[in-house]
Each structure stands twice: as C-alpha cells, then as structure tokens.
Design a protein around this motif. Structure first.
Motif, PDB file in Angstrom:
ATOM      1  N   LEU A  52      24.491  24.357   4.242  1.00  0.00           N
ATOM      2  CA  LEU A  52      23.368  24.373   5.188  1.00  0.00           C
ATOM      3  C   LEU A  52      23.789  24.810   6.591  1.00  0.00           C
ATOM      4  O   LEU A  52      23.120  25.660   7.194  1.00  0.00           O
ATOM      5  CB  LEU A  52      22.683  23.004   5.211  1.00  0.00           C
ATOM      6  CG  LEU A  52      22.035  22.599   3.877  1.00  0.00           C
ATOM      7  CD1 LEU A  52      21.394  21.220   3.995  1.00  0.00           C
ATOM      8  CD2 LEU A  52      21.000  23.620   3.427  1.00  0.00           C
ATOM      9  N   PRO A  53      24.862  24.272   7.181  1.00  0.00           N
ATOM     10  CA  PRO A  53      25.280  24.790   8.494  1.00  0.00           C
ATOM     11  C   PRO A  53      25.580  26.284   8.482  1.00  0.00           C
ATOM     12  O   PRO A  53      25.214  27.010   9.417  1.00  0.00           O
ATOM     13  CB  PRO A  53      26.533  23.957   8.822  1.00  0.00           C
ATOM     14  CG  PRO A  53      26.356  22.688   8.061  1.00  0.00           C
ATOM     15  CD  PRO A  53      25.671  23.099   6.788  1.00  0.00           C
ATOM     16  N   VAL A  54      26.231  26.770   7.425  1.00  0.00           N
ATOM     17  CA  VAL A  54      26.558  28.193   7.352  1.00  0.00           C
ATOM     18  C   VAL A  54      25.291  29.024   7.205  1.00  0.00           C
ATOM     19  O   VAL A  54      25.148  30.086   7.826  1.00  0.00           O
ATOM     20  CB  VAL A  54      27.539  28.464   6.194  1.00  0.00           C
ATOM     21  CG1 VAL A  54      27.726  29.965   5.974  1.00  0.00           C
ATOM     22  CG2 VAL A  54      28.888  27.815   6.485  1.00  0.00           C
ATOM     23  N   HIS A  55      24.347  28.565   6.405  1.00  0.00           N
ATOM     24  CA  HIS A  55      23.088  29.301   6.250  1.00  0.00           C
ATOM     25  C   HIS A  55      22.337  29.412   7.578  1.00  0.00           C
ATOM     26  O   HIS A  55      21.767  30.469   7.888  1.00  0.00           O
ATOM     27  CB  HIS A  55      22.207  28.619   5.206  1.00  0.00           C
ATOM     28  CG  HIS A  55      22.553  29.017   3.803  1.00  0.00           C
ATOM     29  ND1 HIS A  55      21.804  28.634   2.709  1.00  0.00           N
ATOM     30  CD2 HIS A  55      23.573  29.764   3.303  1.00  0.00           C
ATOM     31  CE1 HIS A  55      22.330  29.137   1.609  1.00  0.00           C
ATOM     32  NE2 HIS A  55      23.410  29.813   1.942  1.00  0.00           N
ATOM     33  N   LYS A  80      13.583  31.727   2.455  1.00  0.00           N
ATOM     34  CA  LYS A  80      14.792  31.381   1.726  1.00  0.00           C
ATOM     35  C   LYS A  80      15.967  32.151   2.297  1.00  0.00           C
ATOM     36  O   LYS A  80      15.859  33.328   2.621  1.00  0.00           O
ATOM     37  CB  LYS A  80      14.635  31.683   0.232  1.00  0.00           C
ATOM     38  CG  LYS A  80      13.713  30.716  -0.487  1.00  0.00           C
ATOM     39  CD  LYS A  80      13.651  31.007  -1.978  1.00  0.00           C
ATOM     40  CE  LYS A  80      12.740  29.995  -2.678  1.00  0.00           C
ATOM     41  NZ  LYS A  80      12.624  30.287  -4.134  1.00  0.00           N
ATOM     42  N   ILE A  81      17.073  31.462   2.422  1.00  0.00           N
ATOM     43  CA  ILE A  81      18.324  32.068   2.887  1.00  0.00           C
ATOM     44  C   ILE A  81      19.211  32.242   1.660  1.00  0.00           C
ATOM     45  O   ILE A  81      19.492  31.277   0.949  1.00  0.00           O
ATOM     46  CB  ILE A  81      19.020  31.181   3.930  1.00  0.00           C
ATOM     47  CG1 ILE A  81      18.070  30.854   5.079  1.00  0.00           C
ATOM     48  CG2 ILE A  81      20.282  31.870   4.454  1.00  0.00           C
ATOM     49  CD1 ILE A  81      18.564  29.754   5.994  1.00  0.00           C
ATOM     50  N   ARG A  82      19.618  33.470   1.425  1.00  0.00           N
ATOM     51  CA  ARG A  82      20.479  33.773   0.271  1.00  0.00           C
ATOM     52  C   ARG A  82      21.792  34.343   0.792  1.00  0.00           C
ATOM     53  O   ARG A  82      21.795  35.272   1.597  1.00  0.00           O
ATOM     54  CB  ARG A  82      19.798  34.770  -0.672  1.00  0.00           C
ATOM     55  CG  ARG A  82      18.439  34.304  -1.196  1.00  0.00           C
ATOM     56  CD  ARG A  82      17.759  35.412  -1.984  1.00  0.00           C
ATOM     57  NE  ARG A  82      16.418  35.038  -2.381  1.00  0.00           N
ATOM     58  CZ  ARG A  82      16.102  34.447  -3.527  1.00  0.00           C
ATOM     59  NH1 ARG A  82      17.073  34.188  -4.407  1.00  0.00           N
ATOM     60  NH2 ARG A  82      14.864  34.132  -3.812  1.00  0.00           N
ATOM     61  N   ALA A  83      22.890  33.805   0.317  1.00  0.00           N
ATOM     62  CA  ALA A  83      24.192  34.303   0.748  1.00  0.00           C
ATOM     63  C   ALA A  83      25.250  33.948  -0.285  1.00  0.00           C
ATOM     64  O   ALA A  83      25.230  32.849  -0.851  1.00  0.00           O
ATOM     65  CB  ALA A  83      24.574  33.725   2.103  1.00  0.00           C
ATOM     66  N   ALA A  84      26.140  34.891  -0.530  1.00  0.00           N
ATOM     67  CA  ALA A  84      27.313  34.601  -1.358  1.00  0.00           C
ATOM     68  C   ALA A  84      28.386  34.002  -0.452  1.00  0.00           C
ATOM     69  O   ALA A  84      28.699  34.552   0.601  1.00  0.00           O
ATOM     70  CB  ALA A  84      27.819  35.872  -2.023  1.00  0.00           C
ATOM     71  N   LEU A  85      28.941  32.861  -0.858  1.00  0.00           N
ATOM     72  CA  LEU A  85      29.898  32.140  -0.027  1.00  0.00           C
ATOM     73  C   LEU A  85      31.185  31.871  -0.793  1.00  0.00           C
ATOM     74  O   LEU A  85      31.178  31.722  -2.018  1.00  0.00           O
ATOM     75  CB  LEU A  85      29.302  30.807   0.452  1.00  0.00           C
ATOM     76  CG  LEU A  85      27.986  30.857   1.227  1.00  0.00           C
ATOM     77  CD1 LEU A  85      27.513  29.442   1.539  1.00  0.00           C
ATOM     78  CD2 LEU A  85      28.123  31.671   2.497  1.00  0.00           C
ATOM     79  N   LYS A  86      32.265  31.780  -0.039  1.00  0.00           N
ATOM     80  CA  LYS A  86      33.539  31.395  -0.631  1.00  0.00           C
ATOM     81  C   LYS A  86      34.290  30.505   0.347  1.00  0.00           C
ATOM     82  O   LYS A  86      34.048  30.523   1.555  1.00  0.00           O
ATOM     83  CB  LYS A  86      34.384  32.625  -0.964  1.00  0.00           C
ATOM     84  CG  LYS A  86      34.897  33.378   0.264  1.00  0.00           C
ATOM     85  CD  LYS A  86      35.837  34.507  -0.133  1.00  0.00           C
ATOM     86  CE  LYS A  86      36.337  35.270   1.102  1.00  0.00           C
ATOM     87  NZ  LYS A  86      37.280  36.355   0.742  1.00  0.00           N
ATOM     88  N   LEU A  87      35.211  29.703  -0.187  1.00  0.00           N
ATOM     89  CA  LEU A  87      36.101  28.894   0.635  1.00  0.00           C
ATOM     90  C   LEU A  87      37.387  29.683   0.879  1.00  0.00           C
ATOM     91  O   LEU A  87      37.980  30.218  -0.049  1.00  0.00           O
ATOM     92  CB  LEU A  87      36.434  27.576  -0.056  1.00  0.00           C
ATOM     93  CG  LEU A  87      35.436  26.427   0.100  1.00  0.00           C
ATOM     94  CD1 LEU A  87      35.820  25.273  -0.798  1.00  0.00           C
ATOM     95  CD2 LEU A  87      35.353  25.972   1.542  1.00  0.00           C
ATOM     96  N   GLU A  88      37.796  29.747   2.137  1.00  0.00           N
ATOM     97  CA  GLU A  88      39.001  30.482   2.483  1.00  0.00           C
ATOM     98  C   GLU A  88      39.867  29.623   3.401  1.00  0.00           C
ATOM     99  O   GLU A  88      39.369  29.008   4.348  1.00  0.00           O
ATOM    100  CB  GLU A  88      38.632  31.791   3.175  1.00  0.00           C
ATOM    101  CG  GLU A  88      39.797  32.747   3.330  1.00  0.00           C
ATOM    102  CD  GLU A  88      39.322  34.153   3.682  1.00  0.00           C
ATOM    103  OE1 GLU A  88      39.654  34.615   4.787  1.00  0.00           O
ATOM    104  OE2 GLU A  88      38.618  34.773   2.865  1.00  0.00           O
ATOM    105  N   HIS A  89      41.160  29.577   3.120  1.00  0.00           N
ATOM    106  CA  HIS A  89      42.103  28.801   3.926  1.00  0.00           C
ATOM    107  C   HIS A  89      42.490  29.616   5.155  1.00  0.00           C
ATOM    108  O   HIS A  89      43.128  30.665   5.047  1.00  0.00           O
ATOM    109  CB  HIS A  89      43.342  28.446   3.114  1.00  0.00           C
ATOM    110  CG  HIS A  89      44.144  27.337   3.704  1.00  0.00           C
ATOM    111  ND1 HIS A  89      43.706  26.026   3.734  1.00  0.00           N
ATOM    112  CD2 HIS A  89      45.363  27.341   4.301  1.00  0.00           C
ATOM    113  CE1 HIS A  89      44.621  25.268   4.306  1.00  0.00           C
ATOM    114  NE2 HIS A  89      45.631  26.040   4.663  1.00  0.00           N
ATOM    115  N   PRO A 123      31.031  34.000   4.366  1.00  0.00           N
ATOM    116  CA  PRO A 123      30.084  34.806   3.580  1.00  0.00           C
ATOM    117  C   PRO A 123      30.768  36.024   2.965  1.00  0.00           C
ATOM    118  O   PRO A 123      31.729  36.568   3.532  1.00  0.00           O
ATOM    119  CB  PRO A 123      29.037  35.241   4.619  1.00  0.00           C
ATOM    120  CG  PRO A 123      29.256  34.359   5.806  1.00  0.00           C
ATOM    121  CD  PRO A 123      30.697  33.989   5.795  1.00  0.00           C
ATOM    122  N   VAL A 124      30.280  36.448   1.810  1.00  0.00           N
ATOM    123  CA  VAL A 124      30.809  37.622   1.118  1.00  0.00           C
ATOM    124  C   VAL A 124      29.658  38.592   0.876  1.00  0.00           C
ATOM    125  O   VAL A 124      28.678  38.240   0.218  1.00  0.00           O
ATOM    126  CB  VAL A 124      31.464  37.237  -0.220  1.00  0.00           C
ATOM    127  CG1 VAL A 124      31.965  38.487  -0.953  1.00  0.00           C
ATOM    128  CG2 VAL A 124      32.602  36.257   0.005  1.00  0.00           C
TER     129      VAL A 124
END
Length: 352
Positions: free
Chosen positions: A248-251, A186-195, A204-205
């Motif tokens: 999925l691409p980011v993970h 399993k891939i676990r990551a905190a993500l956010k959208l940034e301009h 990732p955060v």
C-alpha cells in the motif's frame, strides 16, 4: 504446533494447524468520517481499561503514540490487554498500536513473542493464542488472534479464496501528502523485493517477463477511494486485492501521493516547479519524509517533529465469514489512533 507466516501489506499473516470453531465477532465503530464505502457500524467498543504507556492527548504532536522500545514484556502484555476490543469464543480481536512489530529476530520484543503471557492473562489457560491476521509494525489497526488452530485454518482458506476471486477483505484508512488524480480506481504494479544498502526494499518492475515472475516479481493490485481532500492532502480508503510487503505505501507513491509518515518510500516522489514525478527506485535511498512549510503549519509540527511522524496507515475494517454458511458475513471495525484523528482535525479532513 507448526506456525506458517505469509507476507502482508507491510505486515504478516500468521496461521496455524487445524482444530476448533468460530463465533460471531464484534462491530467496532470507527468514526463517521471513516466508516467507509457506505458501511454503518452499529455500536462502539472501546479498548478496555487505560494505559500509562500511551502519550496523553493534550498538546502532544502525536497523542496516543506507543513507544514499544521502552516497554518490558510485562508492560507490553498490559498494553495489549488494553488494546483488546473483543473476546468471543476462540477469537480475540485487538487494535494494534503503531510501531509494534508482529514478528522479529529471536530475543526481540514483538506481539508474537508475548502471546503465551497474553493467553494466560486473558484466561485462556493451555490454549495459546496464534496470530491469524495482523497489520505490520508501522501500521496500526486490527489484529485477529485465535486460540483454536482450526479457526485459523478456516480463516486462511477464506482469505485465500477471497484473494483468488478478487474480493477484498481488508480496508485500510490512510492520509496522503498529495491528492490522487482520480477519486477512485485501481493501482496495478509489478513489485519485487530487492536488498539495497543492507535493507530489503520494494521496487516496481516495468513490463515483467515470465522469468521475472518466476524469480519473485509479483503483479499487485489495490483499489483506492478518496474520501475527502483538504490542504493538499487526502483521506483515502485502500483495499489490497493482492498480498505483498509494503504494497500500500508503494502503491500510493506510484500515485505520487505518499502516505504521511512514510519515511521509507516517500523520497521516490520528486517535485520541480510544483509538479511531482517519480525518481528511479533503484537509485533513491530512503530518508525522512519532507513536508512543505504550509503543511507543517497546518499540522502544527516543527521539522524535527515531522521527522518522527508515524505512518498514517490503519487497518480499520475486516470482512470475515459467518459461523455457518447461511450466516451473514462478520464485519470488524477498529477505532483510529488519537494521533491519526488529530491529523484529520488539523487538515480539516471530513467524510463527505
């Protein structure tokens, strides 16, 4: 009619109001090497008809690739009719071509913009189709459409409940540049959208605070399983357990194995003396994916052709509830695009 949109893994889920029912859908055979997680499809359903808008297989580097920007509204409706793999009751299932956006700005040619014409073309009359679930623009694969808002609402509740319970309903197939360190996990990551530089990018955060969560940071989880490896690449099955844009691409970038054709996030993976490492997401601008010479030879691509490589991420399986509580779950499977199958052949990737 009120339509609600929720972000999907690189795409969106579009759901409507309440009215109608549900009938058992199709089983569509993918390929034996990608049937996935021990599942066996019963039979195969190919898209109806043929299309002059898809590139021929031949010696083309990306056979079957759609160029939606060159289509008129009428031509796109014809393409979507060809892509329909089943139509039962209120549900229409199609295999969306890569490169076709589901939503967009007013006036843009998208799947959503031609649904009135598609509904008429499929003989639904006044019952206009709504998008229930779909892969994003760069992702190919299953799209669920419904002419019954009650069916859409019922499926929305099912997807939401499954997500909260940690039960995956979607399985994606991907080809990655690189091989994950473990065969499954399993891939676990905190993500956010940034301009950044005029576009919204997923970042990732690390160790998000409560304030970060309140400000839009989301803890995301995806399950992955390596199906086959060859030539420094892998055929991977991905099951998102959460919903976030480009999850999925980011993970896979975080696993140092970007998806082939990822021209947005793959630049975050650097290499020194053959060792891969992550570059800071905040300071790494998107650029065309760079593949090494050995991989280009295996893929039989020139560097300029590789710059046009489509994203090799395909929504190929969905689990849905049966019509009644006592009915068995429904499984939908969508065939791989021709260019995806060509890549598997070039790399010698087979189901093991």
């Amino acid at each position: 009619m009120r339509t609600t949109l929720a972000p999907e893994m690189g795409g969106c889920r579009v759901l409507g109001q309440v009215l109608g029912g549900w009938r058992r859908g199709p089983r569509v055979h993918v390929a034996p090497e990608t049937a996935g997680f021990g599942t066996k499809a019963r039979h195969q359903l190919q898209p109806r008809g043929s299309s002059k808008w898809f590139r021929p297989v031949g010696n083309q580097p990306f056979p079957g690739l759609l160029r939606p920007q060159s289509l008129s509204r009428e031509e796109l409706v014809d393409v979507l009719k060809v892509a329909v793999v089943d139509q039962k009751g209120p549900l229409v299932t199609l295999n969306k071509p890569q490169g076709l956006p589901v939503t967009g700005k007013p006036g843009e040619l998208t799947l959503l913009s031609v649904l009135p014409e598609l509904s008429q073309s499929l003989g639904l009359g006044e019952k206009e189709l709504q998008v229930v679930r779909a892969s994003g623009k760069e992702t190919s694969g299953l799209v669920l459409l419904s002419s019954c808002p009650q069916t859409a609402s019922r499926l929305q509740k099912f997807f939401t409940h499954s997500q909260r319970a940690g039960r995956p309903t979607a399985t994606y197939c991907a080809v990655t540049d690189g091989i994950p360190a473990t065969s499954e996990g399993k891939i676990r990551a905190a993500l956010k959208l940034e301009h950044m530089d005029g576009v919204n990018l997923v970042v990732p955060v690390k160790s998000p605070s409560r304030k970060d969560i309140l400000e839009g940071v989301k803890k995301t989880i995806s399950h992955f399983r390596v199906v086959a490896t060859s030539s420094g690449c892998a055929l991977v099955q991905l099951q998102p357990l959460t919903v976030f844009p480009s999850q999925l691409p980011v993970h896979m970038v975080l696993e140092l194995c970007p998806v082939l054709g990822d021209h947005t996030y793959s630049a975050r993976v650097g290499t020194v003396l053959g060792q891969r490492f992550l570059l800071p997401a905040e300071s790494t601008k998107p650029r065309r994916q760079v593949l090494d010479e050995a991989l280009l030879r295996r893929l039989r691509l020139t560097p300029s052709q590789a710059a046009q490589l489509p994203l090799h991420l395909h929504l190929h399986r969905l689990h849905l509830p049966g019509t009644r509580p006592q009915d068995a779950p429904i499984e939908l499977l969508a065939p791989l695009p021709s260019y995806f199958s060509r890549t598997l052949q070039c790399l010698g990737l087979h189901y093991q």
